[in-house]
Design an enzyme around this catalytic site. Structure first.
Site, short mmCIF file in Angstrom:
data_model
loop_
_atom_site.label_atom_id
_atom_site.label_comp_id
_atom_site.label_asym_id
_atom_site.label_seq_id
_atom_site.Cartn_x
_atom_site.Cartn_y
_atom_site.Cartn_z
CG HIS A 1 3.95 4.43 7.56
ND1 HIS A 1 4.38 4.24 8.77
CD2 HIS A 1 2.42 4.72 7.13
CE1 HIS A 1 2.83 4.50 9.13
NE2 HIS A 1 2.43 4.79 7.79
CD GLU B 1 -3.71 6.66 5.87
OE1 GLU B 1 -3.54 6.39 6.96
OE2 GLU B 1 -4.88 5.01 4.55
CG HIS C 1 -1.69 -1.18 1.19
ND1 HIS C 1 -2.69 -1.81 0.70
CD2 HIS C 1 -1.37 -2.35 2.16
CE1 HIS C 1 -2.88 -2.81 0.90
NE2 HIS C 1 -2.42 -3.96 1.74
CG HIS D 1 -1.02 5.79 4.26
ND1 HIS D 1 -1.22 5.70 4.27
CD2 HIS D 1 -0.13 6.27 5.61
CE1 HIS D 1 -1.30 4.75 5.77
NE2 HIS D 1 -0.46 5.27 6.38
CG HIS E 1 1.13 8.50 8.89
ND1 HIS E 1 0.39 7.31 8.90
CD2 HIS E 1 0.80 9.50 8.83
CE1 HIS E 1 -1.19 8.13 8.17
NE2 HIS E 1 -1.04 9.50 8.60
CB THR F 1 -4.96 5.03 9.15
OG1 THR F 1 -3.42 4.07 8.73
CG2 THR F 1 -5.13 5.92 9.70
N1 LIG Z 1 -1.25 4.17 9.13
S1 LIG Z 1 -0.30 4.38 10.95
O1 LIG Z 1 0.23 5.04 11.11
O2 LIG Z 1 -1.84 4.48 11.38
C1 LIG Z 1 -0.22 2.07 11.20
N2 LIG Z 1 -0.62 1.75 11.01
C2 LIG Z 1 -0.35 0.24 11.27
C3 LIG Z 1 1.11 0.65 11.49
S2 LIG Z 1 1.33 2.51 11.94
ZN LIG Z 2 -0.26 5.57 8.24
#
Ligand SMILES: NS(=O)(=O)c1nccs1
Ligand SMILES: [Zn+2]
Length: 227
Positions: free
Chosen positions: A93, A105, A64, A95, A118, A200
């Site tokens: 990472h 997001e 993703h 998105h 993120h 998320t």
């Molecule tokens: N996109 S997030 O940073 O909320 C996340 N999801 C899973 C591990 S970290």
């Molecule tokens: Zn994320």
């Protein structure tokens, strides 16, 4: 059944496989700036961060987007909405979408950005591991930084996306030879919105204190769309 973003395995059906996805504090959200309230306590306890520079970090194609594993015992995120606890960087990472018209997001007054970075941290004051922290409402703190598409490329992001040609398929990973300093991902203006939310993506644990920076960072179209 692998979760994803199609009508048969996307967010609308995640709750069937991942019960927390049907919870009361699910992320992402649309940030309505007119009802966001300013909190003087947050101004008093400034959010502070300290990161190390690291080389040879491993980057993974998650299917993703990309994820860089960056556990940093020497990193610290504290203050602001984080109370007295210290949070440590685990990974970061991105998105993004098929075009730069969408991909973030979180949205701001209904507006999506081209992408969103993120930086995922966990509460080392209270918990012994990332996995344990992810089971508690104050376990994780994630810094969200919006990507805006412009003419200048972001050198730090370039170090990351320049390796993507080596990991074209989900599950593949490679090392980033360059030195990466996560501090450089943060915008100059440090104003942010914060709320109690969740991961998320599945399992959507309701364990995240979200800190979303108001100011986006600029990247080029190539840096934020997968080909
Ligand atoms: N996109 S997030 O940073 O909320 C996340 N999801 C899973 C591990 S970290
Ligand atoms: Zn994320």
């Amino acid at each position: 059944a692998e979760w994803g973003y199609s009508p048969t395995n996307g967010p609308d059906v995640w709750a069937r496989l991942f019960p927390q996805a049907g919870g009361a504090r699910q992320s992402p959200v649309d940030i309505c700036t007119s009802i966001a309230s300013s909190d003087s306590n947050l101004e008093m306890k400034k959010l502070t961060f300290a990161y190390e520079s690291q080389s040879d970090l491993r980057i993974l194609n998650t299917g993703h987007g990309w994820k860089v594993e960056a556990p940093q015992s020497g990193s610290r995120l504290e203050g602001g909405p984080l109370g007295e606890d210290i949070y440590q960087l685990e990974q970061f990472h991105c998105h993004w979408g098929e075009t730069s018209a969408e991909g973030s997001e979180h949205t701001v007054d209904g507006r999506a950005y081209a992408g969103e970075l993120h930086l995922v941290h966990w509460n080392t004051t209270k918990y012994q591991s990332f996995a344990e922290a992810a089971q508690h409402p104050d376990g994780l703190a994630v810094l969200g930084v919006f990507f805006d598409v412009g003419n200048e490329s972001n050198d730090e992001i370039e170090k990351i996306v320049s390796t993507l040609s080596e990991i074209k398929f989900k599950g593949q990973f490679t090392d980033i030879p360059d030195v990466i300093d996560p501090t450089t991902f943060l915008p100059s203006g440090l104003g942010y919105w914060t709320y109690l939310g969740s991961l998320t993506t599945p399992p959507c644990n309701e364990c995240v204190i979200w800190i979303v920076y108001k100011e986006p960072i600029t990247v080029t179209e190539e840096q934020v769309t997968y080909h």
